[in-house]
Design an enzyme around this catalytic site. Structure first.
Site, PDB file in Angstrom:
ATOM      1  N   HIS A   1      29.911 -62.587  13.376  1.00  0.00           N
ATOM      2  CA  HIS A   1      31.095 -63.249  12.830  1.00  0.00           C
ATOM      3  C   HIS A   1      32.143 -63.599  13.871  1.00  0.00           C
ATOM      4  O   HIS A   1      33.220 -64.081  13.502  1.00  0.00           O
ATOM      5  CB  HIS A   1      31.757 -62.358  11.765  1.00  0.00           C
TER       6      HIS A   1
ATOM      7  N   LYS B   1      46.736 -65.869   6.669  1.00  0.00           N
ATOM      8  CA  LYS B   1      45.511 -65.296   7.224  1.00  0.00           C
ATOM      9  C   LYS B   1      45.892 -64.075   8.044  1.00  0.00           C
ATOM     10  O   LYS B   1      47.076 -63.786   8.232  1.00  0.00           O
ATOM     11  CB  LYS B   1      44.759 -66.307   8.091  1.00  0.00           C
ATOM     12  N   ARG B   2      44.909 -63.367   8.509  1.00  0.00           N
ATOM     13  CA  ARG B   2      45.164 -62.214   9.378  1.00  0.00           C
ATOM     14  C   ARG B   2      45.967 -62.663  10.596  1.00  0.00           C
ATOM     15  O   ARG B   2      45.753 -63.740  11.133  1.00  0.00           O
ATOM     16  CB  ARG B   2      43.817 -61.612   9.806  1.00  0.00           C
TER      17      ARG B   2
ATOM     18  N   LYS C   1      44.570 -66.990  16.265  1.00  0.00           N
ATOM     19  CA  LYS C   1      44.788 -67.842  15.094  1.00  0.00           C
ATOM     20  C   LYS C   1      46.073 -68.664  15.228  1.00  0.00           C
ATOM     21  O   LYS C   1      46.310 -69.575  14.459  1.00  0.00           O
ATOM     22  CB  LYS C   1      44.809 -66.988  13.826  1.00  0.00           C
TER      23      LYS C   1
ATOM     24  N   THR D   1      37.196 -69.130   6.186  1.00  0.00           N
ATOM     25  CA  THR D   1      36.915 -69.478   4.786  1.00  0.00           C
ATOM     26  C   THR D   1      38.189 -69.881   4.063  1.00  0.00           C
ATOM     27  O   THR D   1      38.131 -70.572   3.049  1.00  0.00           O
ATOM     28  CB  THR D   1      36.249 -68.308   4.026  1.00  0.00           C
TER      29      THR D   1
ATOM     30  N   LYS E   1      39.020 -72.738   0.955  1.00  0.00           N
ATOM     31  CA  LYS E   1      39.765 -72.487  -0.283  1.00  0.00           C
ATOM     32  C   LYS E   1      40.899 -73.490  -0.439  1.00  0.00           C
ATOM     33  O   LYS E   1      41.155 -74.008  -1.538  1.00  0.00           O
ATOM     34  CB  LYS E   1      40.306 -71.057  -0.285  1.00  0.00           C
TER      35      LYS E   1
END
Length: 861
Positions: free
Chosen positions: A410, A598-599, A604, A706, A710
């Site tokens: 992942h 998100k985390r 990110k 993901t 969404k």
């Protein structure tokens, strides 16, 4: 084999996708209905709708359900329903639903046994489930019926559902994906069992105090335990520490593990429902218990604390998800957690298999899937059982393991590929270490033979290297199939991270792009949109997500686009109400809702978003009449408790809100909202309201994502880099329906190798210089010099490791493009529609079918 550049990888992925898309269009025609039909939004023919309902809608006996509920209230609390409070009715309702699922589960298991079916065991240290009650009602198709029963009894379903807390047994995308796959496997009729840990406290509850993240216990079991069924008869013993004695008896090696500490693994089963299917699967969560709670002899001697040591030792293992591992004790506890749940799970799988089969056909009936590296100990643990408990030879045992285990990677992030200190591994798991050493020795031999004794090739791919044990290498060495989770990610694995393994065994590598539970993110999270889509194109997309493609026929229909805008605004009003109630901030529902949830991790790049907001604010200070659309920037994120820089970034976003939201001179042109305690339930509120989806990771670091899927299926337009599944979203929606910016992965690599100098951008971009200077000067009275220094001179390692400075100008330009497009509401609404229409590929139903067909060799029941 010539090594492909990252540029060639990206080109290869996008070219293949473009060809596939063109081929698909050549074979499909999407006739647009006549103008009158589109203007009035006629539903499908009544007969077609009735047929569909007849085929899929379950019968609901309201009287029988009401009777069951009344009996349960009497049984549990000794009262009648009109005497029950909300908490009592919630628990009784959950028990009734659980009983329905358990009955279905029994019937499904009978079918499985009759067919001798193979099943998959999905091993994941995370399962981010969210709330269960409404999800089960959705999947069973009885939500409306249950609402009616409850209303007659004086209760509201929404009120009862609020009592349940999110089962936060995960941190982010990894755990949510695992939960999505169990849902999809069940909906598709596959036999599957998930294995994980019954954490007493899941991912922490986040509280923001003066901008700082505080971590509070997540007491999910208070209302969530009702869904769990203890199975004490399936308790297993897990051994830690001690020593291993070996001797040869009659030509066979006998192993005796002595002086170990025993921990009991007690299973708790949770039903996993699927959408309108006869299948019900199980998620088994292991809880750690001591064999004896208290040593009475020690207690009698006055050794009170020592008398409780074994209880404390055992229960600490399943106390909390992801203890901090920036110290030895944290690493030890994490390794204990991983072996604990792996050992109990593998023992459980073997016991169940041997009831009806032999070990020699294990791979024909069992697929064991390792979800990321956390369950990597499945490999030596299965070997241990075969060698020590069933006297298999090494070669025969290894053949079974290699045909049974598969592995999903992942991440390409080095720190997430997991490695353990050799001495810790050896001390805590002596027998497992011996087996791992032997796997490493034999694998080194294979590497040496293949790479013609190239010592460097052997050393860099070995499982044990120096003082560390590399878990990803263990997975790849043993698994029959290794897959990435997006097209680009899988190519990077083959060409970079696992290049040598791919050269040795190219047939073992494949790709399965991630997917989402599209029913949950439409029917549960966005019911108004679901209703409208059903009116336009029928309800086939609920079971078959690619049917969303039919929506493309309405791309130029003014009335349809207007209705989509109205539904989005309704969702924005709902979120605005929550923001006001939770944070006291008034936001404009007609503003652009620009969302990044998100985390929190530097790769990110929530920081890039924050710098752009600060830049926009400074421009508004200079010119309050700046011609831009009002914008509400919404953030939600949790940072790992020991991740200092991530916490600093949260504080920066919070302080930006304090500064901007209270500055009346900018005329409410922008607002900044950080919503604390981001979780699945909050995502279900935020995502349907988003106009813009921020997917801005540095190219080459996000395996898939993901959240992007969404948002897409809820009509948000992606602002993103060419990274992870953004590339596949780009290929599905086309370049005109996504905002792509920034350096590509090969350009990042080139810049890194050339000697990246972030101060160049500071010196040559006036906006960026002003923003960095503002961080140094302070935001709402708080200095962020640490963040500024990390971007320019380096504080935590190299300066700007995630290329925020390099992508700032391109990101700001993309945001300007977005602002201009949003001025044309029809054009933007069409982009939204086309994102929904092309989201079908990203359904978890498609993902698990690919796993079943190409990796697990699984058939539907």
């Amino acid at each position: 084999m010539k090594k492909m550049t990252t540029e060639e990888l990206t080109t290869k992925v996008t070219t293949e996708k473009t060809v596939k898309k063109k081929n698909a269009k050549a074979t499909q025609t999407h006739k647009k209905p006549n103008a009158n039909a589109t203007q009035t939004h006629k539903k499908p023919a009544a007969s077609a709708v009735q047929t569909q309902k007849k085929q899929t809608a379950p019968s609901f006996d309201a009287a029988r359900f009401s009777d069951s509920l009344e009996k349960q209230v009497k049984k549990m609390f000794g009262i009648v329903p009109n005497e029950a409070n909300n908490e009592q009715m919630y628990k009784a309702l959950c028990i009734v639903i659980k009983d329905i699922l358990t009955s279905k589960r029994f019937t499904f298991k009978e079918k499985m046994r009759a067919q001798g079916s193979k099943q998959v065991y999905y091993m994941s240290v995370e399962f981010l489930l969210g709330k269960s009650l409404k999800n089960h009602l959705l999947n069973l198709g009885i939500e409306d019926g249950v609402k009616g029963v409850l209303k007659k009894l004086g209760f509201e379903l929404d009120g009862l559902a609020e009592i349940e807390q999110d089962a936060g047994l995960g941190n982010g995308g990894l755990g949510r994906l695992a939960a999505a796959y169990m849902d999809a496997l069940t909906s598709q009729g596959y036999a599957a069992t998930g294995f994980s840990i019954r954490y007493d406290y899941g991912i922490f509850k986040q509280k923001i105090v003066d901008g700082w993240q505080l971590e509070l216990p997540d007491e999910w079991l208070d209302a969530g335990e009702v869904w769990l069924a203890p199975r004490v008869e399936d308790t297993f013993e897990v051994k830690f520490g001690g020593r291993v004695d070996q001797e040869w008896v009659d030509g066979k090696l006998k192993v005796c593990h002595k002086d170990y500490t025993t921990v009991l693994a007690v299973p708790y089963d949770m039903n996993v429902s699927g959408y309108e299917t006869s299948a019900v699967n199980t998620l088994r969560l292991w809880s750690a218990k001591a064999p004896v709670d208290i040593d009475l002899k020690l207690f009698a001697q006055g050794e009170y604390l020592k008398a409780l040591e074994s209880k404390s030792y055992a229960e600490s293992i399943t106390k909390i998800l992801y203890p901090a591992d920036n110290h030895y004790e944290g690493k030890s506890l994490r390794l204990k957690q991983q072996y604990f749940f792996v050992s109990a799970s593998i023992q459980s799988i073997i016991r169940k298999h041997l009831k009806y089969n032999y070990l020699t056909n294990l791979h024909e009936k069992v697929a064991i899937h390792i979800n990321d590296t956390h369950p990597a100990l499945c490999v030596p643990e299965l070997m241990r059982i075969l060698l020590d408990d069933y006297s298999y030879s090494w070669d025969d045992a290894w053949a079974i393991v290699a045909k049974t285990i598969s592995y999903t990677n992942h991440t390409v992030m080095a720190e997430a590929l997991e490695r353990w200190p050799r001495e810790l591994f050896r001390t805590l798991l002596p027998r497992i270490f011996q087996i791992t050493e032997e796997i490493d020795r034999r694998f080194r031999g294979e590497l040496g033979a293949f790479f013609q004794n190239d010592r460097n090739a052997v050393d860099r791919n070995a499982i044990i290297q120096g003082n560390d044990v590399y878990m990803a290498n263990l997975c790849v060495a043993a698994a029959h199939t290794v897959n990435g989770v997006s097209a680009l990610h899988s190519e990077i694995l083959k060409e970079s991270v696992f290049r040598d393994y791919y050269i040795m065994r190219p047939q073992a590598f494949t790709n399965v792009t991630n997917g989402i539970t599209h029913r949950r993110w439409l029917k549960l999270a966005n019911p108004k949109l679901t209703e409208f889509l059903t009116e336009l194109i029928g309800g086939g997309f609920i079971l078959n997500a690619p049917e969303l493609k039919k929506l493309e026929a309405y791309g130029d229909d003014k009335a349809v686009l207007k209705k989509l805008e109205e539904i989005k605004r309704g969702n924005k009003l709902r979120l605005a109400k929550y923001i006001k109630s939770e944070g006291g901030i008034d936001v404009n529902p007609d503003a652009i809702f620009d969302v990044q949830v998100k985390r929190l991790h530097e790769y990110k790049r929530q920081l890039l978003n924050a710098l752009h907001i600060l830049n926009l604010y400074l421009k508004l200070k200079e010119n309050p009449d700046l011609d831009i659309n009002p914008r509400v920037f919404v953030f939600g994120a949790k940072a790992a408790s020991s991740y200092t820089m991530a916490k600093q970034i949260i504080r920066l976003i919070y302080q930006l809100g304090v500064l901007i939201n209270n500055d009346k001179t900018i005329k409410d042109k922008i607002k900044v909202v950080f919503l604390e305690n981001y979780r699945v339930t909050l995502a279900e509120l935020i995502i349907p309201a988003a106009n813009v989806s921020e997917q801005i990771s540095v190219a080459g670091k996000e395996a898939s994502g993901t959240g992007n899927m969404k948002f897409m299926i809820n009509g948000a337009v992606t602002m993103g880099t060419m990274d992870g599944a953004n590339i596949e979203i780009y290929e599905n929606v086309g370049e005109d329906n996504i905002f792509i910016f920034g350096l590509k992965a090969h350009e990042i690599d080139a810049l890194r190798h050339a000697g990246y100098n972030p101060t160049y951008y500071y010196n040559h971009n006036a906006d960026l210089k002003r923003v960095i200077d503002a961080l140094n000067a302070g935001i709402a009275g708080v200095s962020f010099r640490d963040i500024a220094d990390s971007l320019t001179i380096g504080v935590y390692g190299k300066a700007d490791p995630y290329f925020v400075m390099a992508d700032f100008e391109a990101y700001a330009a993309a945001q300007d493009r977005l602002d201009k497009v949003y001025n044309d509401s029809r054009a933007f609404n069409k982009m939204s529609l086309l994102n929904i229409a092309n989201a079908g590929f990203f359904a978890a139903d498609r993902s698990v079918t690919e796993y079943a067909d190409r990796i697990w060799d699984l058939k539907k029941i």
